[in-house]
Design an enzyme around this catalytic site. Structure first.
Site, PDB file in Angstrom:
ATOM      1  CB  CYS A 112      -0.929   0.006   1.198  1.00 17.91           C
ATOM      2  SG  CYS A 112      -1.966  -1.458   1.260  1.00 17.91           S
ATOM      3  CG  HIS A 251      -3.442   3.064   2.150  1.00 19.97           C
ATOM      4  ND1 HIS A 251      -3.908   2.702   0.916  1.00 19.97           N
ATOM      5  CD2 HIS A 251      -3.514   1.955   2.937  1.00 19.97           C
ATOM      6  CE1 HIS A 251      -4.246   1.418   0.945  1.00 19.97           C
ATOM      7  NE2 HIS A 251      -4.017   0.945   2.159  1.00 19.97           N
ATOM      8  CG  ASN A 281      -6.791  -1.271   1.062  1.00 20.79           C
ATOM      9  OD1 ASN A 281      -6.027  -0.877   0.185  1.00 20.79           O
ATOM     10  ND2 ASN A 281      -6.364  -1.715   2.226  1.00 20.79           N
TER      11      ASN A 281
HETATM   12  O1  UT7 Z   1      -4.030  -1.694   3.404  1.00 19.05           O
HETATM   13  C1  UT7 Z   1      -3.427  -2.572   4.295  1.00 19.05           C
HETATM   14  C2  UT7 Z   1      -3.700  -2.171   5.661  1.00 19.05           C
HETATM   15  N1  UT7 Z   1      -4.831  -2.900   6.168  1.00 19.05           N
HETATM   16  C3  UT7 Z   1      -5.594  -2.336   7.049  1.00 19.05           C
HETATM   17  O2  UT7 Z   1      -5.374  -1.210   7.388  1.00 19.05           O
HETATM   18  C4  UT7 Z   1      -6.709  -3.140   7.652  1.00 19.05           C
HETATM   19  C5  UT7 Z   1      -6.856  -2.752   9.077  1.00 19.05           C
HETATM   20  N2  UT7 Z   1      -7.906  -3.471   9.783  1.00 19.05           N
HETATM   21  C6  UT7 Z   1      -9.220  -3.215   9.582  1.00 19.05           C
HETATM   22  O3  UT7 Z   1      -9.578  -2.418   8.753  1.00 19.05           O
HETATM   23  C7  UT7 Z   1     -10.193  -3.879  10.516  1.00 19.05           C
HETATM   24  O4  UT7 Z   1      -9.484  -4.551  11.535  1.00 19.05           O
HETATM   25  C8  UT7 Z   1     -11.153  -4.870   9.822  1.00 19.05           C
HETATM   26  C9  UT7 Z   1     -12.148  -4.111   8.993  1.00 19.05           C
HETATM   27  C10 UT7 Z   1     -10.363  -5.841   8.966  1.00 19.05           C
HETATM   28  C11 UT7 Z   1     -11.928  -5.654  10.872  1.00 19.05           C
HETATM   29  O5  UT7 Z   1     -12.632  -4.770  11.736  1.00 19.05           O
HETATM   30  P1  UT7 Z   1     -12.525  -4.927  13.324  1.00 19.05           P
HETATM   31  O6  UT7 Z   1     -13.385  -3.923  13.902  1.00 19.05           O
HETATM   32  O7  UT7 Z   1     -11.068  -4.912  13.674  1.00 19.05           O
HETATM   33  O8  UT7 Z   1     -13.169  -6.340  13.525  1.00 19.05           O
HETATM   34  P2  UT7 Z   1     -12.544  -7.644  14.209  1.00 19.05           P
HETATM   35  O9  UT7 Z   1     -11.534  -8.266  13.309  1.00 19.05           O
HETATM   36  O10 UT7 Z   1     -12.121  -7.335  15.620  1.00 19.05           O
HETATM   37  O11 UT7 Z   1     -13.819  -8.551  14.266  1.00 19.05           O
HETATM   38  C12 UT7 Z   1     -14.955  -8.210  15.056  1.00 19.05           C
HETATM   39  C13 UT7 Z   1     -16.050  -9.219  14.762  1.00 19.05           C
HETATM   40  C14 UT7 Z   1     -15.571 -10.655  14.797  1.00 19.05           C
HETATM   41  O12 UT7 Z   1     -16.604 -11.462  15.349  1.00 19.05           O
HETATM   42  P3  UT7 Z   1     -16.550 -11.933  16.889  1.00 19.05           P
HETATM   43  O13 UT7 Z   1     -15.264 -12.702  17.031  1.00 19.05           O
HETATM   44  O14 UT7 Z   1     -16.561 -10.666  17.676  1.00 19.05           O
HETATM   45  O15 UT7 Z   1     -17.788 -12.755  17.016  1.00 19.05           O
HETATM   46  C15 UT7 Z   1     -15.407 -11.022  13.351  1.00 19.05           C
HETATM   47  O16 UT7 Z   1     -15.545 -12.403  13.107  1.00 19.05           O
HETATM   48  O17 UT7 Z   1     -16.545  -9.021  13.445  1.00 19.05           O
HETATM   49  C16 UT7 Z   1     -16.531 -10.241  12.710  1.00 19.05           C
HETATM   50  N3  UT7 Z   1     -16.326  -9.960  11.311  1.00 19.05           N
HETATM   51  C17 UT7 Z   1     -17.348  -9.740  10.445  1.00 19.05           C
HETATM   52  N4  UT7 Z   1     -18.678  -9.712  10.624  1.00 19.05           N
HETATM   53  C18 UT7 Z   1     -19.444  -9.436   9.548  1.00 19.05           C
HETATM   54  C19 UT7 Z   1     -15.154  -9.863  10.635  1.00 19.05           C
HETATM   55  N5  UT7 Z   1     -15.385  -9.564   9.343  1.00 19.05           N
HETATM   56  C20 UT7 Z   1     -16.742  -9.487   9.198  1.00 19.05           C
HETATM   57  C21 UT7 Z   1     -17.588  -9.216   8.114  1.00 19.05           C
HETATM   58  N6  UT7 Z   1     -18.919  -9.200   8.340  1.00 19.05           N
HETATM   59  N7  UT7 Z   1     -17.111  -8.956   6.884  1.00 19.05           N
END
Ligand code: UT7
Length: 324
Positions: A112, A251, A281
């Site tokens: 990125c 980004h 992204n």
């Molecule tokens: O360009 C490269 C750089 N990359 C980034 O900057 C990405 C950075 N990270 C993020 O943008 C976020 O961490 C994500 C969008 C990937 C995830 O969001 P989050 O708020 O950190 O969610 P999480 O991973 O802590 O997950 C929270 C919950 C989980 O369920 P439980 O364990 O709480 O029951 C996940 O399984 O959300 C669930 N979850 C989803 N639910 C519905 C994860 N993805 C999804 C989804 N739809 N697509």
């Protein structure tokens, strides 16, 4: 004398994948995606469309806006982690298709941060006598996305953005660039298979090793800190203050990351460039895509101070300050 951005261009494929489409593919919802990421839709290539096809359109538009002929380009730097093939570089394919016959060409791999890394290299070449450098960020992220993994497949999109760099003036153009890397955290975001470590095989494919694996939550926290740090570094290096920034183009990873970073920097929301709601992204393409949109929509005017900041796999983080 500084290097200057003489023209910008961008291109996204026509096919739109909405959050409603994703609801039919994985266990997710439009509400979750919008609340947690800010993304509403993204563009995906059609079958047969590759990174060089997107790069070509963006590059041609940038050349047109800079009023520079392809045959006058000295160097092509194409930032991508999703090139057409692993050999040769996609920049060489682009060089041929553009008719940039005298240009040297290579790809830049910094995920990125690729566009800001490439801009920094181009800047150094222009400052040391090269006339025109074409810098492109182009990605087909859909090719390395696991479409059954809801943790990652809602995030990424395809697209390309380009700039032509040439000689500016002492007080305008690319004022400074700042590049960083920390390979100790390489497994935060990576594609483990398909390279020389785990060459392409049935097993690699079956185990989804040729797709992006990401520790989203941990990456999130580091992204906020690193982009803030890189942005502060660019401002300090030029003896200006955050209040002097006219437009901040980070980004486009996640709306919550962008808002957290701009809040920490004390930047007003209207100074934050956001287009990830439409494109998701797009990795190395994200900053030049947003930059071109800002130029086209006249959000960037002559004399404006534009701050770019990126973060991504590597891990890498980077920034640039540009006086338009
Ligand atoms: O360009 C490269 C750089 N990359 C980034 O900057 C990405 C950075 N990270 C993020 O943008 C976020 O961490 C994500 C969008 C990937 C995830 O969001 P989050 O708020 O950190 O969610 P999480 O991973 O802590 O997950 C929270 C919950 C989980 O369920 P439980 O364990 O709480 O029951 C996940 O399984 O959300 C669930 N979850 C989803 N639910 C519905 C994860 N993805 C999804 C989804 N739809 N697509």
């Amino acid at each position: 004398m500084n290097s200057a951005i003489l023209g910008t261009g961008s291109y996204v494929p026509e096919h739109v994948l909405t959050n409603a489409d994703l609801e039919r593919m994985v266990e997710t919802s439009d509400t979750w995606i919008v609340e947690r990421t800010g993304i509403r839709e993204r563009r995906l290539v059609e079958s047969g469309q590759a990174c060089s096809d997107l790069a070509l359109e963006a590059a041609q538009r940038a050349l047109l806006s800079a009023n520079v002929k392809a045959s006058d380009i000295d160097l092509i730097l194409l930032a991508t982690c999703t090139g057409d093939t692993s050999l040769p570089s996609t920049a060489c394919l682009l060089q041929h298709r553009l008719g940039a016959t005298k240009a040297a060409a290579c790809d830049i791999s910094a995920a990125c941060c690729g566009f800001v890394y490439a801009l920094s290299i181009a800047d150094a070449y222009v400052k040391t006598g090269m006339r025109y450098v074409l810098v492109i960020g182009a990605e087909v992220m859909s090719a390395i996305t696991n479409w059954t993994d809801r943790n990652t497949c809602v995030l990424f999109g395809d697209g390309a953005g380009a700039v032509v760099l040439g000689l500016g003036s002492p007080d305008s153009g690319v004022l400074s660039t700042h590049l960083h890397a920390n390979g100790r955290l390489s497994e935060m975001i990576h594609v483990p298979g398909g390279g020389s470590k785990e060459p392409a095989s049935r097993e690699v494919l079956d185990n989804k090793r040729c797709y992006i694996h990401m520790k989203g939550n941990e990456t999130f926290k580091i992204a906020v800190k690193s982009m803030e740090e890189a942005a502060q570094e660019a401002v300090k290096a030029n003896g200006v203050i955050m209040g002097d920034i006219d437009l901040f183009i980070p980004h486009q990873a996640n709306m919550r990351i962008l808002k957290a970073v701009s809040q920490r920097l004390g930047l007003a929301q209207e100074k934050l460039m956001i287009n990830l709601d439409k494109f998701g992204n797009t990795s190395a393409a994200s900053i030049p895509l947003a930059l071109d949109e800002a130029v086209q929509s006249k959000r960037i005017q002559k004399g404006h101070l534009v701050l770019l900041a990126a973060f991504g796999a590597g891990l890498t983080w980077a920034s640039a300050l540009v006086r338009w």
